[in-house]
Design a protein around this motif. Structure first.
Motif, PDB file in Angstrom:
ATOM      1  N   ARG A  65       0.832  -1.214   0.000  1.00  0.00           N
ATOM      2  CA  ARG A  65       0.000   0.000   0.000  1.00  0.00           C
ATOM      3  C   ARG A  65       0.864   1.261   0.000  1.00  0.00           C
ATOM      4  O   ARG A  65       0.397   2.340  -0.314  1.00  0.00           O
ATOM      5  CB  ARG A  65      -0.917   0.014   1.236  1.00  0.00           C
ATOM      6  N   ASN A  66       2.126   1.117   0.382  1.00  0.00           N
ATOM      7  CA  ASN A  66       3.010   2.286   0.409  1.00  0.00           C
ATOM      8  C   ASN A  66       3.310   2.748  -1.020  1.00  0.00           C
ATOM      9  O   ASN A  66       3.659   1.949  -1.887  1.00  0.00           O
ATOM     10  CB  ASN A  66       4.314   1.926   1.137  1.00  0.00           C
ATOM     11  N   LEU A  67       3.174   4.057  -1.257  1.00  0.00           N
ATOM     12  CA  LEU A  67       3.358   4.574  -2.617  1.00  0.00           C
ATOM     13  C   LEU A  67       4.796   4.381  -3.122  1.00  0.00           C
ATOM     14  O   LEU A  67       5.010   4.226  -4.322  1.00  0.00           O
ATOM     15  CB  LEU A  67       2.966   6.057  -2.679  1.00  0.00           C
ATOM     16  N   GLU A  90      12.720   7.401   6.252  1.00  0.00           N
ATOM     17  CA  GLU A  90      12.721   8.214   7.479  1.00  0.00           C
ATOM     18  C   GLU A  90      11.640   9.263   7.268  1.00  0.00           C
ATOM     19  O   GLU A  90      11.774  10.148   6.428  1.00  0.00           O
ATOM     20  CB  GLU A  90      14.090   8.880   7.666  1.00  0.00           C
ATOM     21  N   LYS A  91      10.530   9.106   7.989  1.00  0.00           N
ATOM     22  CA  LYS A  91       9.342   9.940   7.741  1.00  0.00           C
ATOM     23  C   LYS A  91       9.389  11.220   8.565  1.00  0.00           C
ATOM     24  O   LYS A  91       9.293  11.173   9.791  1.00  0.00           O
ATOM     25  CB  LYS A  91       8.097   9.110   8.092  1.00  0.00           C
ATOM     26  N   ASN A  92       9.550  12.346   7.909  1.00  0.00           N
ATOM     27  CA  ASN A  92       9.545  13.640   8.603  1.00  0.00           C
ATOM     28  C   ASN A  92       8.341  14.491   8.219  1.00  0.00           C
ATOM     29  O   ASN A  92       7.961  15.397   8.940  1.00  0.00           O
ATOM     30  CB  ASN A  92      10.830  14.417   8.276  1.00  0.00           C
ATOM     31  N   VAL A  95       1.813  12.921   7.904  1.00  0.00           N
ATOM     32  CA  VAL A  95       1.033  12.057   6.996  1.00  0.00           C
ATOM     33  C   VAL A  95      -0.405  12.581   6.861  1.00  0.00           C
ATOM     34  O   VAL A  95      -0.977  13.097   7.824  1.00  0.00           O
ATOM     35  CB  VAL A  95       1.045  10.600   7.527  1.00  0.00           C
ATOM     36  N   ALA A  96      -0.958  12.432   5.654  1.00  0.00           N
ATOM     37  CA  ALA A  96      -2.325  12.887   5.345  1.00  0.00           C
ATOM     38  C   ALA A  96      -2.525  14.335   5.765  1.00  0.00           C
ATOM     39  O   ALA A  96      -3.464  14.673   6.485  1.00  0.00           O
ATOM     40  CB  ALA A  96      -3.360  11.986   5.997  1.00  0.00           C
ATOM     41  N   ALA A  97      -1.617  15.175   5.302  1.00  0.00           N
ATOM     42  CA  ALA A  97      -1.572  16.557   5.774  1.00  0.00           C
ATOM     43  C   ALA A  97      -1.770  17.584   4.665  1.00  0.00           C
ATOM     44  O   ALA A  97      -1.812  18.777   4.925  1.00  0.00           O
ATOM     45  CB  ALA A  97      -0.226  16.796   6.451  1.00  0.00           C
ATOM     46  N   GLY A 101       3.306  13.965   1.057  1.00  0.00           N
ATOM     47  CA  GLY A 101       4.391  13.132   1.575  1.00  0.00           C
ATOM     48  C   GLY A 101       4.525  11.794   0.851  1.00  0.00           C
ATOM     49  O   GLY A 101       5.622  11.402   0.452  1.00  0.00           O
ATOM     50  N   GLY A 102       3.415  11.093   0.683  1.00  0.00           N
ATOM     51  CA  GLY A 102       3.447   9.784   0.017  1.00  0.00           C
ATOM     52  C   GLY A 102       3.872   9.917  -1.441  1.00  0.00           C
ATOM     53  O   GLY A 102       4.693   9.137  -1.937  1.00  0.00           O
ATOM     54  N   SER A 103       3.346  10.916  -2.112  1.00  0.00           N
ATOM     55  CA  SER A 103       3.695  11.146  -3.522  1.00  0.00           C
ATOM     56  C   SER A 103       5.181  11.471  -3.663  1.00  0.00           C
ATOM     57  O   SER A 103       5.838  11.026  -4.607  1.00  0.00           O
ATOM     58  CB  SER A 103       2.896  12.322  -4.091  1.00  0.00           C
ATOM     59  N   SER A 104       5.702  12.243  -2.715  1.00  0.00           N
ATOM     60  CA  SER A 104       7.113  12.613  -2.789  1.00  0.00           C
ATOM     61  C   SER A 104       8.006  11.397  -2.524  1.00  0.00           C
ATOM     62  O   SER A 104       9.067  11.253  -3.150  1.00  0.00           O
ATOM     63  CB  SER A 104       7.410  13.741  -1.800  1.00  0.00           C
ATOM     64  N   ASP A 105       7.586  10.512  -1.630  1.00  0.00           N
ATOM     65  CA  ASP A 105       8.343   9.268  -1.400  1.00  0.00           C
ATOM     66  C   ASP A 105       8.360   8.421  -2.678  1.00  0.00           C
ATOM     67  O   ASP A 105       9.390   7.835  -3.032  1.00  0.00           O
ATOM     68  CB  ASP A 105       7.717   8.443  -0.266  1.00  0.00           C
ATOM     69  N   ALA A 106       7.208   8.358  -3.359  1.00  0.00           N
ATOM     70  CA  ALA A 106       7.132   7.587  -4.611  1.00  0.00           C
ATOM     71  C   ALA A 106       8.057   8.205  -5.662  1.00  0.00           C
ATOM     72  O   ALA A 106       8.805   7.499  -6.356  1.00  0.00           O
ATOM     73  CB  ALA A 106       5.697   7.564  -5.124  1.00  0.00           C
ATOM     74  N   SER A 135      -1.707  11.509  -8.673  1.00  0.00           N
ATOM     75  CA  SER A 135      -1.767  12.802  -9.365  1.00  0.00           C
ATOM     76  C   SER A 135      -0.600  13.743  -9.042  1.00  0.00           C
ATOM     77  O   SER A 135      -0.174  14.511  -9.891  1.00  0.00           O
ATOM     78  CB  SER A 135      -3.062  13.514  -9.003  1.00  0.00           C
ATOM     79  N   ASP A 136      -0.106  13.702  -7.792  1.00  0.00           N
ATOM     80  CA  ASP A 136       0.954  14.641  -7.401  1.00  0.00           C
ATOM     81  C   ASP A 136       2.360  14.094  -7.648  1.00  0.00           C
ATOM     82  O   ASP A 136       3.346  14.798  -7.424  1.00  0.00           O
ATOM     83  CB  ASP A 136       0.837  14.979  -5.907  1.00  0.00           C
ATOM     84  N   VAL A 137       2.461  12.835  -8.102  1.00  0.00           N
ATOM     85  CA  VAL A 137       3.793  12.216  -8.203  1.00  0.00           C
ATOM     86  C   VAL A 137       4.636  12.867  -9.308  1.00  0.00           C
ATOM     87  O   VAL A 137       5.831  13.086  -9.138  1.00  0.00           O
ATOM     88  CB  VAL A 137       3.699  10.675  -8.385  1.00  0.00           C
TER      89      VAL A 137
HETATM   90  P1  ATP Z   1      -1.663  14.922  -0.986  1.00  0.00           P
HETATM   91  O1  ATP Z   1      -1.199  16.283  -0.558  1.00  0.00           O
HETATM   92  O2  ATP Z   1      -0.947  14.405  -2.224  1.00  0.00           O
HETATM   93  O3  ATP Z   1      -3.155  14.779  -1.035  1.00  0.00           O
HETATM   94  P2  ATP Z   1      -1.307  14.003   1.685  1.00  0.00           P
HETATM   95  O4  ATP Z   1      -0.152  14.798   2.220  1.00  0.00           O
HETATM   96  O5  ATP Z   1      -2.655  14.524   2.044  1.00  0.00           O
HETATM   97  O6  ATP Z   1      -1.166  13.891   0.118  1.00  0.00           O
HETATM   98  P3  ATP Z   1       0.000  11.507   2.336  1.00  0.00           P
HETATM   99  O7  ATP Z   1       0.872  11.917   3.488  1.00  0.00           O
HETATM  100  O8  ATP Z   1       0.671  11.303   1.054  1.00  0.00           O
HETATM  101  O9  ATP Z   1      -1.236  12.521   2.178  1.00  0.00           O
HETATM  102  O10 ATP Z   1      -0.768  10.185   2.815  1.00  0.00           O
HETATM  103  C1  ATP Z   1      -2.056   9.824   2.427  1.00  0.00           C
HETATM  104  C2  ATP Z   1      -2.257   8.334   2.721  1.00  0.00           C
HETATM  105  O11 ATP Z   1      -1.406   7.577   1.873  1.00  0.00           O
HETATM  106  C3  ATP Z   1      -1.888   7.948   4.135  1.00  0.00           C
HETATM  107  O12 ATP Z   1      -3.042   7.806   4.894  1.00  0.00           O
HETATM  108  C4  ATP Z   1      -1.122   6.630   4.028  1.00  0.00           C
HETATM  109  O13 ATP Z   1      -1.843   5.545   4.534  1.00  0.00           O
HETATM  110  C5  ATP Z   1      -0.906   6.417   2.539  1.00  0.00           C
HETATM  111  N1  ATP Z   1       0.537   6.271   2.185  1.00  0.00           N
HETATM  112  C6  ATP Z   1       1.031   5.371   1.307  1.00  0.00           C
HETATM  113  N2  ATP Z   1       2.357   5.513   1.186  1.00  0.00           N
HETATM  114  C7  ATP Z   1       2.734   6.509   1.988  1.00  0.00           C
HETATM  115  C8  ATP Z   1       3.990   7.114   2.284  1.00  0.00           C
HETATM  116  N3  ATP Z   1       5.143   6.692   1.722  1.00  0.00           N
HETATM  117  N4  ATP Z   1       3.995   8.154   3.131  1.00  0.00           N
HETATM  118  C9  ATP Z   1       2.838   8.595   3.687  1.00  0.00           C
HETATM  119  N5  ATP Z   1       1.628   8.048   3.463  1.00  0.00           N
HETATM  120  C10 ATP Z   1       1.559   7.017   2.616  1.00  0.00           C
END
Ligand code: ATP
Length: 288
Positions: A65-67, A90-92, A95-97, A101-106, A135-137
């Protein structure tokens, strides 16, 4: 063999939703820029054909599930790579903010594996592959500052904006992006003038950038979550030059040029919000 990659967060300087498309996606027009708040990824080459992923954060899935995992899997399949990789994150970035963050990790995984697996793909090719993940990747593959259209995958790079501080505050709530889009009433939107923001960046006009900060998703999140509104008003009261919610929230950011004001805003927020960051706007891309 190892590769270390930085995955910076993004903020939206402008976010407009133009209309809902026949395929169900929204047609967007966004101005995004990267900031010096970043995850750090360590990619280790594996001789066996396996993708392993780990992170210390309990909010991040450590499986398919991790991007970042999805990015590695996609690249491996597309180019029939026989070797594997161990990805340690290393997650700084919160999350879901709304900070991608997830797109940048991908995106960082795509850039890193391009080197580790010796694929020699161009950044444009990596961005195109990134669009299949989210979309943001694509934007995150380039980094820097850009105008993004379509679902966010059509990228036009912009010059680096004037340097400033970015103070971010994330209240302890989770906001669902899908829900925010569902609650958005397209007939009631007052659209930002995206061209003015693009112009301000091209002219390196800091004041015009602050004056044109606009996000059509802000009112939806603000009316649901009073704590987001409170942070926004607080930043304005303590002297921020410009304040806006990023993405679908709940993170709010303030742009500030003077060091003393940055201290004032930062210290005043620390009192009632646990996740507060003071970082520099990066705005430079990964092309060089
Ligand atoms: P966006 O601004 O693109 O909408 P976001 O900052 O709101 O993204 P993310 O931090 O990318 O949200 O995380 C959204 C969800 O994606 C999380 O709830 C998490 O379960 C999942 N996820 C999958 N891979 C990751 C990752 N590497 N880092 C953070 N979340 C991830």
């Amino acid at each position: 063999m190892k590769v270390f990659v930085k995955a910076p967060a993004k903020i939206n300087l402008s976010l407009d939703v133009l209309y809902k498309r026949d395929d169900g996606y929204h047609e967007l027009e966004m101005v995004m820029t990267t900031i010096d708040l970043a995850d750090r990824l360590e990619l280790t080459l594996l001789e066996e054909s396996e993708i392993r992923i780990s992170s210390q954060s309990r909010y991040v899935p450590d499986d398919e599930r991790n991007l970042a995992f999805q990015a590695a899997k996609l690249l491996k399949q597309k180019f029939q790579v026989e070797k594997g990789v161990e990805i340690s994150i290393e997650k700084n970035i919160p999350v879901a903010a709304g900070l991608a963050g997830g797109s940048s990790d991908a995106a960082a995984t795509l850039r890193g594996l391009n080197k580790l697996w010796g694929l020699s793909l161009s950044i444009e090719e990596l961005a195109e592959i990134g669009a299949e993940i989210g979309s943001d990747v694509s934007f995150c593959v380039y980094g820097g500052t850009a105008l993004a259209k379509g679902r966010g995958e059509k990228i036009k790079l912009l010059p680096t904006p004037p340097s400033c501080w970015v103070i971010l505050a994330k209240p302890p709530i989770g906001v669902s992006t899908t829900e925010v889009y569902n609650k958005l009433n397209l007939n009631e939107i007052s659209h930002p003038n995206t061209n003015l923001m693009v112009q301000a960046i091209k002219e390196k006009n800091y004041q015009a950038i602050c004056n044109n900060l606009n996000n059509v998703l802000e009112n939806v999140t603000l009316s649901e979550y009073p704590e987001v509104k409170q942070i926004k008003e607080h930043m304005e009261k303590f002297g921020a030059d410009g304040v806006l919610m990023s993405g679908s929230g709940p993170t709010v950011f303030a742009l500030i040029q003077h060091d003393s004001r940055k201290e004032r805003v930062y210290n005043s927020l620390k009192g009632f919000c646990r996740q507060v960051f003071a970082v520099r706007l990066l705005g430079t891309n990964h092309l060089s």
